[in-house]
Design a protein around this motif. Structure first.
Motif, mmCIF file in Angstrom:
data_model
loop_
_atom_site.group_PDB
_atom_site.id
_atom_site.type_symbol
_atom_site.label_atom_id
_atom_site.label_comp_id
_atom_site.label_asym_id
_atom_site.label_seq_id
_atom_site.Cartn_x
_atom_site.Cartn_y
_atom_site.Cartn_z
ATOM 1 N N LEU A 1 -16.423 2.216 14.610
ATOM 2 C CA LEU A 1 -15.282 2.001 13.721
ATOM 3 C C LEU A 1 -14.540 0.713 14.079
ATOM 4 N N TYR A 2 -14.416 0.433 15.371
ATOM 5 C CA TYR A 2 -13.760 -0.801 15.797
ATOM 6 C C TYR A 2 -14.512 -2.027 15.280
ATOM 7 N N GLN B 1 -16.170 5.818 17.907
ATOM 8 C CA GLN B 1 -15.015 4.925 18.040
ATOM 9 C C GLN B 1 -15.395 3.445 18.073
ATOM 10 N N ALA C 1 -9.605 4.878 14.548
ATOM 11 C CA ALA C 1 -10.484 4.805 15.720
ATOM 12 C C ALA C 1 -9.697 5.017 17.009
ATOM 13 N N THR C 2 -8.492 4.444 17.073
ATOM 14 C CA THR C 2 -7.656 4.616 18.272
ATOM 15 C C THR C 2 -7.250 6.070 18.451
#
Length: 458
Positions: free
Chosen positions: A7-8, A4, A45-46
């Motif tokens: 990706l952020y 995650q 990602a979220t």
């Protein structure tokens, strides 16, 4: 490091790279696609958040947003783009305000929540609500649903605004100090709503693009605050990028009009959408397409000054066809772009780029202004306030001090316009009464088409 945050980080890099692409017409499309891809990555990602609940609601929201947003964006005309920006921006602010309300209810009035979560949520609730309702008013003015002129309470306007702001802040302070009455949060939202409406209604149509940019910055800051409260890195970074870029753009637009942001928010001038034709002292000289064609054909240098009238008539392709004919005759044709021509920054650049006008022919105000004195013909197509000499030499004019294009310094000025109706500032343009100016009345696209036919006949 898990997937995650990686990706952020990639998404944030794409946001910034995409924003960099928006600084020029050649890279703007690429920048849009890059930033959009970054947002998709941030959403993915979220969705990877552990123990994420109600995934079907998120999917439903994405589906509804896609169904409503994509057709609207594809069908909107360039002339209506500013009001769409205002509307879409407002939706973001409204979502932030509702999120704060939900967090209040889910946490039993922010019970046992850290102070930074409470403060961030309350800040987001106020600013998001102001942005939402203020953006709706801006949309209404730009769409001519509401009067474009300032709607004000007169001397009572500023005191009323101050009372509304203090009431909203008072409710926020009470909640922040531990009062868990939902009526206080609802009161906060109501007072913030009235603040947004009361602040934007007194601002005239001429200042509306600046207001939209300012409200966009508000939405970004409120989203960042919500991200802080929800511990969502994507919202924090994206919100700060929007808030910072919106603030910079607002400052640049205000400087382009030589007006302070405070004076704009305090109540602007203008409302050209509803201004009637008003006769002014002096004589207006009318001309014909044949005479315009002759003057253009035998000129050495021509400067085209596009404005909102060109956008409304969708005349950009016809203008480019005319410029090609003149170029074949050895006439140098350039385009003078004022930073606030049209209804949003870059409006004219986008329209002319759409018509395949070479980028090197698009000249910014500072670059082109010295050329007018050496120009044979300045062809003004639907531009009003940005060519008004009163801004330069009439201290009594409401637009005095606003940087303008020095069109009146050209040897000959030809103005293509439907009528003598005033521009967004709601005042007459002294350029139209200059002895060197001739008016070709009619729809800009039709008028340019007639000029093209006359050029071909020469």
């Amino acid at each position: 490091m898990t997937l995650q945050p990686v990706l952020y980080i990639v998404a944030f890099g794409m946001f910034i790279y995409g924003l960099m692409g928006l600084t020029g017409p050649r890279t703007a499309v690429r920048g849009n696609w890059t930033a959009a891809a970054g947002m998709v990555l941030a959403i993915v990602a979220t969705l990877l958040t552990p123990d994420l609940q109600d995934g079907w609601l998120i999917a439903l929201g994405l589906a509804v947003g896609t169904v409503l947003g994509v057709p609207a964006a594809r069908r909107v005309k360039m002339t209506a783009m500013p009001q769409m920006v205002a509307l879409f921006n407002g939706v973001g602010g409204g979502a932030v305000a509702l999120t704060a309300w939900v967090e209040f209810r889910e946490s039993a009035g922010f019970l046992d929540e850290p102070a930074y979560v409470v403060v961030s949520s309350l800040f987001a609730a106020i600013i998001g609500s102001v942005s939402f309702w203020g953006s709706l008013v801006a949309f209404g003015k730009l769409q001519e649903i509401l009067p474009g002129r300032p709607v004000t309470l007169g001397a009572a306007q500023v005191p009323v605004n101050v009372v509304l702001v203090l009431a909203a802040v008072g409710c926020a302070v009470a909640v922040g100090l531990g009062a868990r009455y939902e009526v206080l949060l609802v009161g906060l939202l109501v007072f913030a709503t009235l603040t947004g409406i009361a602040v934007v209604l007194p601002i005239g149509g001429a200042d509306m693009p600046v207001v939209v940019s300012l409200l966009n910055a508000f939405t970004g800051l409120s989203a960042a605050a919500t991200g802080l409260a929800l511990d969502n890195t994507a919202m924090i970074v994206a919100g700060m990028i929007v808030g910072a870029s919106g603030s910079i753009l607002t400052d640049q637009m205000a400087k382009a009009m030589n007006r302070s942001i405070l004076s704009i928010v305090a109540g602007g001038f203008g409302g050209g959408a509803l201004t009637e034709e008003v006769p002014a002292g002096g004589t207006v000289r009318s001309t014909s397409a044949a005479d315009v064609a002759i003057q253009l054909a035998y000129a050495d240098q021509v400067i085209v000054v596009p404005g909102y009238g060109m956008a409304v008539a969708q005349a950009q392709h016809a203008v480019q066809d005319m410029a090609k004919l003149l170029g074949d005759r050895g006439v140098e044709v350039n385009y003078a772009i004022h930073p606030v021509a049209g209804r949003m920054p870059g409006h004219m650049n986008v329209l002319l780029a759409e018509a395949d006008v070479p980028y090197e022919r698009l000249k910014e105000m500072d670059e082109i202004n010295e050329e007018f004195a050496r120009t044979d013909v300045a062809l003004v197509i639907g531009a009003n306030d940005v060519t008004n000499p009163a801004a330069r030499d009439d201290p009594g004019s409401p637009i005095f001090g606003m940087p303008i294009l020095n069109v009146d310094q050209a040897r000959t000025v030809i103005v293509l316009k439907r009528s003598m109706r005033a521009g967004f500032a709601g005042i007459d343009n002294r350029l139209y009464f200059d002895p060197r100016t001739a008016m070709l009345f009619g729809d800009a696209k039709s008028s340019v088409g007639e000029i093209i036919e006359e050029l071909k006949a020469l």
